[in-house]
Each structure stands twice: as C-alpha cells, then as structure tokens.
Design an enzyme around this catalytic site. Structure first.
Site, PDB file in Angstrom:
ATOM      1  N   GLU A 134       0.625 -15.658 -21.340  1.00  0.00           N
ATOM      2  CA  GLU A 134       1.536 -15.584 -20.196  1.00  0.00           C
ATOM      3  C   GLU A 134       2.328 -16.873 -20.001  1.00  0.00           C
ATOM      4  OE1 GLU A 134      -0.382 -13.091 -16.836  1.00  0.00           O
ATOM      5  OE2 GLU A 134      -1.971 -14.386 -17.574  1.00  0.00           O
ATOM      6  N   ASP A 149       4.491 -12.626 -16.124  1.00  0.00           N
ATOM      7  CA  ASP A 149       4.404 -14.072 -15.959  1.00  0.00           C
ATOM      8  C   ASP A 149       5.124 -14.824 -17.071  1.00  0.00           C
ATOM      9  OD1 ASP A 149       3.109 -14.720 -13.528  1.00  0.00           O
ATOM     10  OD2 ASP A 149       1.284 -13.815 -14.322  1.00  0.00           O
ATOM     11  N   HIS A 176       0.825  -1.218   0.000  1.00  0.00           N
ATOM     12  CA  HIS A 176       0.000   0.000   0.000  1.00  0.00           C
ATOM     13  C   HIS A 176       0.855   1.263   0.000  1.00  0.00           C
ATOM     14  CE1 HIS A 176      -3.099  -2.762   0.900  1.00  0.00           C
ATOM     15  NE2 HIS A 176      -2.696  -2.999   2.115  1.00  0.00           N
ATOM     16  N   CYS A 218       0.970  -5.965 -21.696  1.00  0.00           N
ATOM     17  CA  CYS A 218       0.610  -5.274 -20.459  1.00  0.00           C
ATOM     18  C   CYS A 218       1.524  -5.600 -19.280  1.00  0.00           C
ATOM     19  CB  CYS A 218      -0.848  -5.558 -20.097  1.00  0.00           C
ATOM     20  SG  CYS A 218      -1.184  -7.286 -19.791  1.00  0.00           S
TER      21      CYS A 218
END
Ligand code: PEP
Ligand code: MG
Length: 594
Positions: free
Chosen positions: A434, A458, A192, A505
């Site tokens: 991936e 990945d 976070h 991406c």
C-alpha cells in the site's frame, strides 16, 4: 427539465422513481437556544438527565424489535446505547449549563460540537463517520427534550426516503419493505446507510447536501444511483428515459446474477480468482450469493470500532471461526488490525496525532501494542483449524516490520503449542502493498511471505500524495496514472518472479476499465465488494487474454494519465457500451462518455 438536479455520492446502485418522504431534517436549525437564570440551572440539568433516560428507553425498545438476521443493526444500536449511558457526554453538557447558564438542548449541542471539532479534523474517514453516530444519539435526546413527540412518523405507501441522517435505529423503526431508495444529507462511502441499502438491494445516495433545501415532502424524484444524482420534479421525457433505464438495469442485474457462479475466466481460458472484501460475518451470504470464491480481505478492525472496550480473544475466535467454517473450503484472508492508536478508544478521549494517515496506524500500531496484537494473532491461529484462513499485515513499509510481525506470530504459535491448543501450522502469511516504499522493495518482501495483496486505495493516496477522502483533490485520484499502473505491474512481476501469488483488493478491482489492464499483468486474484462481483465476472468472461496483454502494452507506452484514460475508454467502453452504463467507475465520467 427537472426542477432541480441534486448530486450525491452513490453508495448503492440502481434507479428509483417515487415520492420523496422526509424522515427528519436537520434538528439543529430548530433547536431552542436560550439562556436561563442561574437558579434554573438545576432544572435544566434534570431535563437533560430525563432526555438521556428517555432516549435510552426508546432505543432499548427499538432494539427489541430488531430481527435476528440484522445482527449488525443490534451492534450499532448497542453502541448508541453505550454512548447514551457513558456519563462523559452528559457531563460535558452539564458543564455548559453550569458555566454558560444555557438550556439543556443548547448545552448538549455545544458538547457535540466540541467533539465534532476534534473528530472532524481527523483524516480517517471511518472515525469521522462514527461522529455521525454521536450526532444521531444527541438528536434523539434533543428530540425528547423539545417535544416528546415520536422521533419518526410512519411511511405511507412506498417512498424514497430522504433524511438529514439515517441511524440504524431509525431504519429499524421503519418498515424497510416500503423503501425504494435512501438519500441523506450527511454520510460518506462507509456510512451505515450504504451497508443497509446494499443489503436491501435498493439505490442509495449519501452526502446529497442540497436535498433539504431543494426537495419537499411528496415531490416526485428520480434517484439515479448509477450517476449519483437526484432529479427533483422531472419532466415526461426524463421520466420515460429513467423508466427505460430502470427496466434495463433490473434486466441486467437478473442476467448477471444468473451467471455469477460460473468460473472467472477469460474467453481463452485464463483463470483468475474473484474474492470478496467484507467487514462483517453477516456479509458471508452476500459473498456466496454473488459468486465470490472466498474472502480476499476481511477488514478485522470493524470488531474494534463502535465500542468502548477491546474485544477479547474468545470473542474474536468465535467470529473468525464462524467465518472460516461457513466459507470452508473457500479461503478467507484475515487482515490484521488496520487501526490508528486512537481509533477504538472512547469517543470522548483526546487525540494527539496531527496527521493520523501517516501516523501510528495499522502494523505500526500493532507492533507498538503487543498485547492487542497478540490477542488477535492467537485468535486468528485458533480459528485457523476451522477452515482455510490466511493472514496478512497492512501498511508494511520495510523488511523489519515483516520480521517483527512474523516474530509476533511465531510467539503466539509457541504459546498455543505450550498450551496444547491446535492451529494450522501451514497458514499462509502475506503482506499488503500500500506504500510506494513497499512497491520499490517488492522483490525483497516477496522472499519473506507467501502472497501479496495490493491495496490500491492507499497506494494511490500515498503515491500521488492525495488524501483519499478530500473532495478538493479528488480529481487527482487517478487509478490509471502511469505511476500507479507501473507500480502495480512492478509488484505483480516481483511476486511472480519469486513464485508467490499476487492479489489486488482496492476499489480498482471493481472498476471495469481497470480490470482488463490487471488481467494483462496476469494478476492471480481480485478482491472486491460482493455486490460488484457478478458484473466484473461477466466482463472478465468476455475478455481475451491477448487483447488484455496488448492493451497493457499500449497503456505502458502512454506518457500521461489522460492518454491512458482515453485509450482504455476507447477500448473498453466501445466494447461494452450497453453494459458499462450500469457501472460506477473511478475514472472521470466525462472521459468515459465524452
Ligand atoms: C486499500 O488500501 O486498497 C485497501 C483495500 O484497504 P483499505 O481500503 O481498508 O484501507
Ligand atoms: Mg488500505
């Protein structure tokens, strides 16, 4: 020379120079650990109960202070409150008091350690980092038990905030406008702290393990969010260098932001779409402000984490519709759940997969849990009338999975039709590439779908056989390994031969050394973190398609990754030497500048 240089993982770029301010150090080293006579067990259990109750009321009060625009913070605080109210952690700690006759603080510590052992062994970085939430919750209780003094002290002036760990609740208690940077001992790329720092636009480093032993309150520090290091007590020369770099960085930022709404096209007019990767609806403004032309990857799994029950169809419809509506007419690609079987169960449940990265995750999980998948598919379809939504399935390894996923989508469409609920019948359907197997059958997959999106995070992990979160093999995380470059090219070509668009991406899309090679392949779109868009667009606009094609040709002739890296850095770094110091690259830093 600085007294010490501490390294960390940069999760938000920039330079900050200021006084260190320690918010909290590891509480566990000062934790009282005592055995207590059996007759005092009941008292310890009462204290423990009291600690939980006090922590709940403290956190509830903090929640009230959260400004409306920080919805994400509210959600995380809610999840902390939920953990505090969940009886399991309290019960596990109470059992330690009964079994071992130890004090409440120690018992809670042991219960948390048990969870850490279970979750820490998992390969999934997100789940491992959520374990931090449990630790933050436990520390809040322990702070109440130890002293009753306030969890945090106020900050004087502006400061570089240093902490063992920083929970969203901690940051709400602070006046964030006083913070120049964050540095924490714990944390990884998806913690976070990074999300908040990027929102506030200040540099942040996590995983800076040595700060607690190397820095004291009030030390002058330089936080170098470009190179991922902290200089403690720098000398005059270093200060001068960094003040100059800071000014250059700020000038560079204001320059690139001015041109970020220009189209992403090469000097010679080749147009590529630059889209954004986001996890939260709240990030939409960052997409638009940074010149994102749409959302190329919405990681839907975030709505399922940090909570103990599944989101319902209505909640998902609302979220996806809001996203589609605000972004409309720009496109939004919703990736269906990329979760493992255990990932959104209670944090206190048991796990039975030895190797979750290769386990029942992503599309495999969804095909096994038809109800969960159906709820999400119905929600995506229902939201599709509110904007320009596409759907894509992650971790596809064979045609059968595509057929099954499409059948599940068709079933949801039939249901909605029967119920008279409208949806976009022409919604585009894509798959993520991936896995090496998906690369090899790209030609076959291309017959089945409307687009490909290459997930290099990945793909690199599975092609090179390295855990993307394991620091011991991070030297092998090579985005320009000949196998990776060839795989990407193979997929782009297969897609184009079948007449479908190909996007990328993974983090490779925000790497200035990789982007020219992707352009040489004539990739159709790139999807990257919103904050990286202005810089990548600017690099793109200075490239010529011919030089990209030539570079790709030469790269494909190289036999080793070292040769490719050298070739690319020679070409790209030499072309933009002033600009590229402001980027973090996936390539080895020494190979770039050395
Ligand atoms: C990827 O694997 O490249 C990707 C974009 O997906 P994630 O990082 O969410 O696994
Ligand atoms: Mg992935």
């Amino acid at each position: 020379m600085a007294r010490e240089v501490v390294s960390g993982i940069s999760v938000s770029t920039g330079i900050a120079i200021g006084k260190a301010y320690f918010l909290n150090r590891s509480i566990s080293s000062n934790l009282p650990r005592q055995t207590v006579p059996v007759h005092m067990n009941a008292g310890e259990k009462e204290r423990l109960q009291y600690g939980f109750e006090e922590a709940v009321s403290e956190l509830s009060a903090i929640r009230e202070k959260v400004p409306a625009e920080l919805k994400e913070h509210k959600l995380i605080i809610d999840s902390h409150l939920m953990m505090l109210k969940d009886p399991k952690l309290l019960k596990a700690s109470t059992k330690y008091i009964d079994d071992l006759c130890i004090n409440a603080e120690w018992a809670l510590d042991k219960a948390v350690n048990d969870l850490e052992k279970t979750f820490g062994a998992l390969e999934d970085k997100y789940i491992r980092e959520r374990m931090q939430d449990v630790c933050q919750v436990a520390q809040r209780v322990q702070a109440k038990l130890i002293g009753g003094e306030e969890h945090l002290r106020p900050i004087e002036g502006r400061a570089v905030l240093m902490a063992h760990d920083l929970s969203p609740a901690d940051t709400i208690e602070l006046e964030v406008n006083k913070l120049m940077a964050f540095v924490t001992t714990l944390g990884g790329k998806t913690s976070h702290t990074g999300i908040l720092a990027r929102t506030l636009n200040i540099p942040a480093l996590v995983g800076a393990e040595k700060i607690e032993s190397s820095v004291v309150d009030g030390d002058l520090v330089i936080v170098d969010g470009l190179a991922g290091k902290i200089l403690v007590d720098p000398d005059e020369e270093e200060l001068e260098h960094y003040y100059t770099l800071q000014t250059q960085f700020e000038d560079y930022q204001s320059t690139i932001i001015k041109s970020c709404q220009l189209p992403a096209e090469t000097e010679d007019g080749y147009r590529v779409q630059v889209l954004a990767n986001i996890e939260l609806v709240e990030e939409i403004s960052a997409v638009i402000d940074n010149g994102g032309e749409g959302v190329g990857l919405f990681r839907t799994e975030y709505a399922y984490l940090n909570r103990q029950e599944l989101p319902g169809e209505e909640e998902l419809v609302e979220k996806y519709s809001e996203l589609a509506e605000i972004m409309s007419p720009r496109k939004v690609v919703l990736r269906t759940l990329d979760l493992g079987a255990d990932k959104f169960m209670s944090y206190f449940g048991s796990l039975d997969e030895a190797n979750p990265a290769m386990g029942l995750r992503a599309i495999r999980f969804c095909l096994k849990h038809e109800d969960i998948f159906n709820t999400q598919l119905r929600a995506i379809l229902r939201a599709s009338v509110h904007g320009n939504i596409s759907i894509m399935f992650p971790m596809i390894c064979g045609l059968k999975e595509v057929h099954q996923a499409k059948a599940a989508l068709a079933k949801a469409q039939v249901e909605l039709t029967a119920e008279g609920i409208p949806f976009d019948e022409d919604m585009q359907v894509g798959v993520m590439i991936e896995l090496p197997a998906a690369v090899m059958i790209a030609e076959l997959l291309a017959q089945e779908v409307d687009f490909f999106s290459i997930g290099t995070n990945d793909l690199i992990q599975y092609s090179l056989g390295i855990d993307r979160t394991n620091p011991h093999v991070s030297y092998l995380y090579q985005p320009l390994h000949p196998a990776i470059v060839r795989s990407i090219k193979y997929v782009v070509d297969a897609g184009h031969r079948a007449g479908i668009g190909v996007s990328l991406c993974g983090e490779v899309a925000s790497d200035p050394y990789c982007v020219p090679i992707l352009m040489g392949m004539q990739i159709d779109s790139l999807s990257l973190t919103p904050q990286a868009i202005p810089g990548i667009k600017r690099i793109l606009r200075q490239l010529g398609m011919q030089e990209c094609k030539q570079l790709l040709k030469e790269v494909l002739q190289c036999r080793t990754v070292a040769k490719i890296n050298r070739l690319v850095t020679d070409n790209i770094y030499k072309k933009y030497p002033e600009e590229l110091i402001f980027f973090a690259s996936l390539l080895d830093n020494e190979e770039i500048t050395g």
